[in-house]
Design a protein around this motif. Sequence first.
Motif, PDB file in Angstrom:
ATOM      1  N   PHE A 153     -17.294   8.664   0.184  1.00  0.00           N
ATOM      2  CA  PHE A 153     -15.959   8.874  -0.030  1.00  0.00           C
ATOM      3  C   PHE A 153     -15.604   9.700  -1.467  1.00  0.00           C
ATOM      4  CE2 PHE A 153     -11.993   8.040  -2.786  1.00  0.00           C
ATOM      5  CZ  PHE A 153     -11.276   8.371  -1.397  1.00  0.00           C
ATOM      6  N   THR A 159      -7.825  12.333  -6.731  1.00  0.00           N
ATOM      7  CA  THR A 159      -8.063  10.657  -5.844  1.00  0.00           C
ATOM      8  C   THR A 159      -9.400  10.698  -6.176  1.00  0.00           C
ATOM      9  OG1 THR A 159      -5.896  10.724  -4.955  1.00  0.00           O
ATOM     10  CG2 THR A 159      -7.142   9.345  -4.250  1.00  0.00           C
ATOM     11  N   GLN A 164      -7.791   9.984   5.229  1.00  0.00           N
ATOM     12  CA  GLN A 164      -8.011   8.921   5.080  1.00  0.00           C
ATOM     13  C   GLN A 164      -7.299   8.670   6.855  1.00  0.00           C
ATOM     14  OE1 GLN A 164     -10.454   8.821   2.638  1.00  0.00           O
ATOM     15  NE2 GLN A 164     -10.040   6.835   3.918  1.00  0.00           N
ATOM     16  N   ARG A 205       0.864   7.618  -7.271  1.00  0.00           N
ATOM     17  CA  ARG A 205       0.259   6.925  -6.750  1.00  0.00           C
ATOM     18  C   ARG A 205      -1.340   6.540  -7.831  1.00  0.00           C
ATOM     19  NH1 ARG A 205       0.737   4.685  -1.609  1.00  0.00           N
ATOM     20  NH2 ARG A 205      -1.223   4.648  -1.035  1.00  0.00           N
ATOM     21  N   HIS A 235       0.380  12.949  -6.253  1.00  0.00           N
ATOM     22  CA  HIS A 235       0.511  12.136  -5.599  1.00  0.00           C
ATOM     23  C   HIS A 235       1.620  10.808  -5.424  1.00  0.00           C
ATOM     24  CE1 HIS A 235      -3.704  11.147  -3.020  1.00  0.00           C
ATOM     25  NE2 HIS A 235      -2.745  10.294  -2.414  1.00  0.00           N
ATOM     26  N   TYR A 261       0.785  -1.449  -0.028  1.00  0.00           N
ATOM     27  CA  TYR A 261      -0.234   0.123  -0.229  1.00  0.00           C
ATOM     28  C   TYR A 261       1.126   1.738  -0.357  1.00  0.00           C
ATOM     29  CZ  TYR A 261      -3.686   3.166   1.490  1.00  0.00           C
ATOM     30  OH  TYR A 261      -3.947   4.495   1.193  1.00  0.00           O
ATOM     31  N   ARG A 288      -3.779   0.536  -8.796  1.00  0.00           N
ATOM     32  CA  ARG A 288      -2.507  -0.306  -8.301  1.00  0.00           C
ATOM     33  C   ARG A 288      -2.455  -1.698  -8.171  1.00  0.00           C
ATOM     34  NH1 ARG A 288      -3.410   4.096  -3.278  1.00  0.00           N
ATOM     35  NH2 ARG A 288      -3.433   5.649  -4.269  1.00  0.00           N
ATOM     36  N   PHE A 340      -9.174   0.178   3.722  1.00  0.00           N
ATOM     37  CA  PHE A 340     -10.784   0.713   3.914  1.00  0.00           C
ATOM     38  C   PHE A 340     -11.558  -0.305   3.471  1.00  0.00           C
ATOM     39  CE2 PHE A 340      -7.961   3.882   0.864  1.00  0.00           C
ATOM     40  CZ  PHE A 340      -7.808   4.423   2.016  1.00  0.00           C
ATOM     41  N   TYR A 379     -10.868  14.496   1.322  1.00  0.00           N
ATOM     42  CA  TYR A 379     -11.937  14.607   0.337  1.00  0.00           C
ATOM     43  C   TYR A 379     -13.143  14.677   0.165  1.00  0.00           C
ATOM     44  CZ  TYR A 379      -7.851  11.089  -0.760  1.00  0.00           C
ATOM     45  OH  TYR A 379      -6.384  10.649  -1.147  1.00  0.00           O
ATOM     46  N   LEU A 404     -10.198   5.114  -6.862  1.00  0.00           N
ATOM     47  CA  LEU A 404      -8.751   5.121  -6.542  1.00  0.00           C
ATOM     48  C   LEU A 404      -7.920   4.602  -8.132  1.00  0.00           C
ATOM     49  CD1 LEU A 404      -7.255   3.640  -4.848  1.00  0.00           C
ATOM     50  CD2 LEU A 404      -8.474   1.638  -4.763  1.00  0.00           C
TER      51      LEU A 404
HETATM   52  O1  LIG Z   1      -3.682   5.836  -1.041  1.00  0.00           O
HETATM   53  C1  LIG Z   1      -3.629   6.659  -1.303  1.00  0.00           C
HETATM   54  O2  LIG Z   1      -2.195   7.753  -2.221  1.00  0.00           O
HETATM   55  C2  LIG Z   1      -5.122   7.566  -1.044  1.00  0.00           C
HETATM   56  O3  LIG Z   1      -4.349   8.997  -0.658  1.00  0.00           O
HETATM   57  C3  LIG Z   1      -6.470   7.025  -1.305  1.00  0.00           C
HETATM   58  C4  LIG Z   1      -7.306   7.855   0.040  1.00  0.00           C
HETATM   59  C5  LIG Z   1      -8.569   7.547  -0.040  1.00  0.00           C
HETATM   60  C6  LIG Z   1      -8.672   5.960  -0.733  1.00  0.00           C
HETATM   61  C7  LIG Z   1      -7.920   4.924  -1.615  1.00  0.00           C
HETATM   62  C8  LIG Z   1      -6.562   6.122  -1.735  1.00  0.00           C
END
Ligand SMILES: O=C(O)C(=O)c1ccccc1
Length: 421
Positions: A270, A180, A129, A321, A318, A45, A186, A197, A151, A183
Amino acid sequence: MAIGRNTQSAIFRDGAIGRLPLVPTAWAELEGRAHQAMSRRAWAYVAGSAGNESTTAANRAALDRWRIVPRVLRDVEHRDLSVELFGHRYPSPILAAPVGVLGLVRPHGDLDIARAAAALGVPYILSTQASVPMERVVAAMGHAPHWYQLYWSSSDDLVESLVSRAEASGAQAIVVTLDTHLLGWRPRDLDLGYLPFAHGEGIAQYTSDPVFARLVDERMSAAPDSPRPRITPQTIRTLVDITRNHPGAFRSNLRSRRPRASVDTFLDVFSRSSLTWENLAFLRGRTSLPILLKGVQHPDDATRAVAEGVDGIIVSNHAGRQIDDALGSLDALPGIVERVDGAIPVLFDSGVRSGADVFVAMALGATAVCVGRAYTYGLAIAGQRGAAEVLRNLIAEFDITLGLSGNARADSIPRDAVARV
Ligand SMILES: O=C(O)C(=O)c1ccccc1
Ligand SMILES: Cc1cc2nc3c(=O)[nH]c(=O)nc-3n(C[C@H](O)[C@H](O)[C@H](O)COP(=O)(O)O)c2cc1C
């Protein structure tokens, strides 16, 4: 803990009496030790990026194309590392970026990094988060500076509640992360089938929120086929307490009705991919704090941000990511700085691993620089003290680079202090 130039002598003095640093100073060793210290899932992660991770490589390549050009004989004995942002003076241009789910790295990792940042006066940007509710994190920081990263939920009421909690907790700015709303793809997480989550990790800002509790209630009463426990204010207080004191209990209890409904509600609310520039007025109407947009990469978006009255920009991808094959974040910085032309602060992140990297970004016009993975690795290796050492080392190396390059002030590094090769 000594800051700036005193760090180096403190390290050598400690070494002379057999006390060695807790975390390695070089990046490769720092990363290697963090890898050893983390579970497979946590490592995937934290270290994982989008797709083939070419954006993370591009972030490094972009930084590596700029070389520092030192000047000599300029009396740099007294150096000022401080920068001013939104009327606050911070001791160095380094901020702790919002990193979610630190509970995965270390039990109560959010509190560890909060205390580490507070001890150094490094502003900590609390994540939406987080694994620990913001009020508890702020309580651990004394009066040290913090910002809040939002967020933007699909529920307006929840956005309003999170922002008002952040304001009440003394946040000095609101950072809206825009990159973001979905998601990123990844592979490291996908191959483990693991998203924190979905296991109830990293949703403490939500489960501690009264508006979110109402949304969970509504979800539970809308499913009349399953048994419906009565939700009383006491039930809500109990859930908040459980999450606060025993993050693990929430997880192990995930199969029971309320935790499961909380996770499902989180996954529903979210984010909002339909967000547009027009929505910013909603936020402006609900907070008097400075608003920064995080995840800006195109100069036209920077121009629009200024026109919309946004207070600051964070040039970021980010840490690579979110989108694979994206522009290296530093490659976006000069064009954005040129467009913004001093109207608002432009912060930078993604790929910063050293004090010299901080210097390069500042020379290219960044007002300040955020770091994410660097302190997270220190946290994994040695908790609060490890995270503090990483931040301290970044500041110390920045100070030494500033002096050796013939500059005395962090806030006015000239553009010709770096050359593109
Ligand atoms: O993992 C992350 O980088 C991130 O910021 C995030 C936040 C919420 C949901 C998914 C990714
Ligand atoms: C594990 C992890 C979690 C992150 N979580 C968040 C988050 O919750 N909110 C956010 O705005 N950015 C988040 N980010 C991005 C960071 O804020 C920052 O943009 C990035 O880490 C900077 O790059 P660096 O790690 O190379 O320093 C996260 C990054 C990592 C590595």
